[in-house]
Design an enzyme around this catalytic site. Structure first.
Site, short mmCIF file in Angstrom:
data_model
loop_
_atom_site.label_atom_id
_atom_site.label_comp_id
_atom_site.label_asym_id
_atom_site.label_seq_id
_atom_site.Cartn_x
_atom_site.Cartn_y
_atom_site.Cartn_z
N ARG A 58 15.47 -2.93 -2.31
CA ARG A 58 16.60 -3.02 -1.33
C ARG A 58 16.02 -3.88 -0.14
NH1 ARG A 58 17.45 0.81 -3.98
NH2 ARG A 58 15.52 1.24 -3.90
N THR A 59 14.81 -3.62 0.57
CA THR A 59 14.44 -4.10 1.52
C THR A 59 14.29 -5.88 1.44
OG1 THR A 59 13.33 -2.12 2.33
CG2 THR A 59 12.83 -4.30 3.47
N LYS A 87 -7.02 -13.44 -4.78
CA LYS A 87 -8.38 -14.16 -4.89
C LYS A 87 -9.40 -13.68 -3.73
CE LYS A 87 -6.38 -18.39 -6.50
NZ LYS A 87 -5.79 -19.75 -6.21
N ARG A 108 5.60 -6.75 3.88
CA ARG A 108 5.41 -5.34 3.44
C ARG A 108 3.79 -5.10 2.82
NH1 ARG A 108 9.18 -1.67 -0.21
NH2 ARG A 108 10.32 -1.31 1.74
N HIS A 136 8.73 1.78 9.18
CA HIS A 136 9.75 0.85 8.49
C HIS A 136 10.85 0.44 9.36
CE1 HIS A 136 11.70 -0.97 5.29
NE2 HIS A 136 11.76 -0.23 4.37
#
Ligand code: NCD
Length: 650
Positions: A58-59, A87, A108, A136
């Protein structure tokens, strides 16, 4: 390339309430435009980069859809594990580089505090799409937007938040926001997954909210008819807690009193990925089904969930008109369009926003302290990221409380020291002022033990004899003279506001007010300013609504004027609240040397001192009540020990 202003959204508290309201207005407009199929161009030419180090549906997709809908474009790495992060590239390097390809970064990340790091290192604005278990904020905007749509307003609503409240980052941002909007919160945590202390402290200390704890039995009665057992609040869940919040002082709310109605249930899944052992399941977890909505108090409640759901929310509710969770998810597009639209508005205005509150002084104590939270970003990006702290409240405690500036977890130290004098002290509240000064001087050392201090080359502190430089009578006379000067200079006492800097400045401010009132028969309002409380630094002493200082003459009061730093911060706080006609500075003692060119307007006593001297004002906090002779006095003493310069300057 168009340049956006550097407005980061790391915490929901980065937005003021009017800004959140503005975003909702924009979201309404965008929802209508989407409905009509309008082709929008507001973000034409803008590029958003999405950096998702954790799974998302969703986000991420709603952010990307929002940017496309606004006519902008999106760049992304389909899987950060397939990017240079795999890496071993640091977060700082990644956002620095990506910030030169994009105008806006949405990030995120699994680590607590990672969004703060991204915001500090990226040259462009950064939106936090979830950082570890911390926050959030854009999900909270969706949640509030729908909750308000459904219920008409946020103030006064009672919201029960259920499930994993420890690791659920959506819950933390939601709690901060609901508290600010004046909603009541009832938490119904899974046993062992209560709201973490750092979240409680933030709303308790910064917003002055008190919490009420209710027992299992009381909680069951919240839904009415004992129906809350539909939440499977089994006796195995021993620690159930509720917190009631409100804009108003909560002293009127009897502990454990149930609210009249529940307006929303906010259900969350178990954040299994954040458990130390992902394979263990709690014996029972909230399971929310239609039964919970049958109670007399919960019939009108809407059911919310940030999604994705697992077993905690029954599918049978999906067609119930009270189910709001798919609307929350759908709001992701217009609300995130609105967030981008808000950023564009900031750029169009062209001026940087004022910070919401001056940031608390941040410091890196020596020797370097490690954050106690093993998921803190500083523990995982340590090659370049030194742990950094702010002071937490520690009144009444014999340890110095520090708060990690990235993940907000607190840790404490028993001993403090000064890096140049190489002396250490067992912390107590009297040292707090010095600790603040040493932070300013970048000279604070903290230690867990005497051994650690000694191993770092520190010796215990001794100080020279104290000398009294003012007694109670002299202090009283000095204050009387200050009041007389104020009244002579500023005959319009009705326009005065007196603002005392916590803690001694506030005591003096109160006494000055009494004296001014005695002379003018006008009782000016009195504020306290806490330069170390970033979120809520101003209090009106008499209670009541916040006072507008615009157009008024403010008498800013402090006990000792030393470097001028505290006064400068207090002025900044005042000017964020309004534009006073004038600010006049009154101090009991002016030490006569300062780093910042601020000259007090009214001085009780000038006492030229050396840097190595300390002046301490001691005031009876309640002289009116005391039967005893007043304990007021001002003392001065020197630091006798020769100052050893450290081998390397900090
Ligand atoms: C939430 C998240 O990622 O924190 N999901 C979302 O963004 N809607 C909630 C969750 O994963 O439980």
């Amino acid at each position: 390339m168009r340049s956006l202003l550097k407005c980061d959204l790391v915490s929901i508290d980065d937005l003021t309430l009017p800004e959140i309201e503005r975003i909702f207005v924009l979201a309404d407009d965008f929802a209508v435009a989407l409905e009509r199929g309008e082709k929008l161009k507001a973000a034409d030419g803008l590029i958003m980069a999405t950096l998702f180090y954790e799974p998302s549906t969703r986000t991420r997709l709603s952010f990307e859809s929002a940017m496309h809908r606004l006519g902008g474009s999106v760049i992304s790495s389909a899987d950060m594990h397939a990017s240079s992060a795999a890496k071993g590239e640091s977060l700082a390097d990644t956002v620095r580089v990506v910030g030169s390809y994009a105008d806006l970064i949405v990030v995120r990340h699994p680590r607590d505090g990672a969004a703060r790091v991204a915001a500090e290192y990226a040259p462009c604005p950064v939106f936090n799409a979830g950082d570890g278990s911390r926050e959030h904020p854009s999900q909270t905007l969706c949640d509030l937007y729908i909750l308000r749509k459904r219920k008409g307003q946020l103030k006064g609503l009672t919201v029960a938040i259920c499930g994993d409240l420890k690791f659920g980052r959506t819950v933390h941002s939601l709690i901060y926001a609901l508290a600010r909007f004046g909603a009541n919160i009832v938490t119904v945590p899974q046993a062992g997954m209560e709201v973490p202390d750092y979240v409680l402290e933030r709303i308790a200390i910064e917003r002055n909210y008190r919490f009420s704890t209710v027992s299992m039995g009381e909680l069951s009665s919240l839904a009415g008819d004992g129906r809350l057992d539909a939440l499977y609040l089994t006796p195995k869940a021993p620690h159930q807690m509720a917190l009631f919040t409100s804009d108003l002082p909560l002293s009127d709310l009897p502990s454990g009193k149930a609210p009249a109605t529940l307006d929303a249930f906010y259900v969350t899944r178990l954040q299994r990925e954040r458990l130390p052992d992902r394979n263990t399941s709690p014996e029972s977890y909230v399971h929310f089904d239609a039964r919970a909505l049958k109670g007399s108090r919960s019939q009108g409640a809407v059911v919310m969930h940030p999604l994705p759901r697992t077993d905690e929310l029954a599918y049978e509710l999906d067609n119930d008109p009270r189910a709001a969770y798919f609307e929350q998810a759908a709001a992701g597009v217009p609300v995130r369009m609105a967030l981008i639209g808000w950023l564009l508005e900031q750029a169009a205005r062209g001026e940087q926003r004022h910070p919401l509150a001056p940031a608390a002084p941040r410091f890196r104590p020596q020797p370097a302290l490690r954050c106690a939270n093993s998921n803190c970003v500083t523990r995982h990006e340590s090659a370049y990221l030194a742990p950094r702290f702010t002071l937490a409240r520690s009144s009444g405690r014999s340890r110095l409380m520090l708060r990690c500036d990235f993940c907000e977890r607190e840790l404490s130290a028993e001993f403090v020291g000064h890096v140049r004098t190489r002396r250490f002290y067992r912390f107590d509240e009297h040292l707090r002022g010095y600790v603040r000064q040493w932070i300013d001087e970048k000279s604070l050392a903290v230690f867990e033990s005497v051994k650690q201090a000694e191993e770092n080359g520190y010796e215990p502190y001794r100080r020279g004899p104290q000398r009294e430089i003012m007694n109670a009578t002299e202090i009283a006379r000095a204050l009387d003279e200050l009041a007389a000067q104020v009244v002579t200079d500023l005959p319009d006492a009705g326009n005065l506001v007196i603002a005392g800097i916590i803690s001694h400045g506030a005591l003096i401010a109160l006494r000055l007010r009494e004296l001014i009132e005695a002379r003018t028969a006008v009782r000016p309002p009195c504020l306290t300013l806490d330069v170390y409380n970033t979120a809520d630094p101003v209090r009106l002493i008499d209670g009541g609504d916040e006072i507008d200082v615009t157009g008024r003459t403010v008498i800013l009061v402090d006990d000792v004027m030393h470097t001028g730093w505290t006064v400068q911060r207090a002025m900044a706080i005042l000017w964020q609240r309004g534009r006073p006609a004038a600010v006049k500075l009154a101090v009991l003692i002016d030490r006569g040397h300062r780093a910042i060119p601020i000259r007090p307007n009214y001085v009780g006593k000038n006492i030229p001192t050396a840097q190595s001297e300390r002046v301490q004002v001691r005031l009876d906090p309640d002289p009116g009540d005391s039967q005893h002779k007043s304990a007021d006095r001002v003392v001065i003493y020197s630091i006798l020990e020769s100052i050893k310069e450290p081998a390397a300057a900090p």
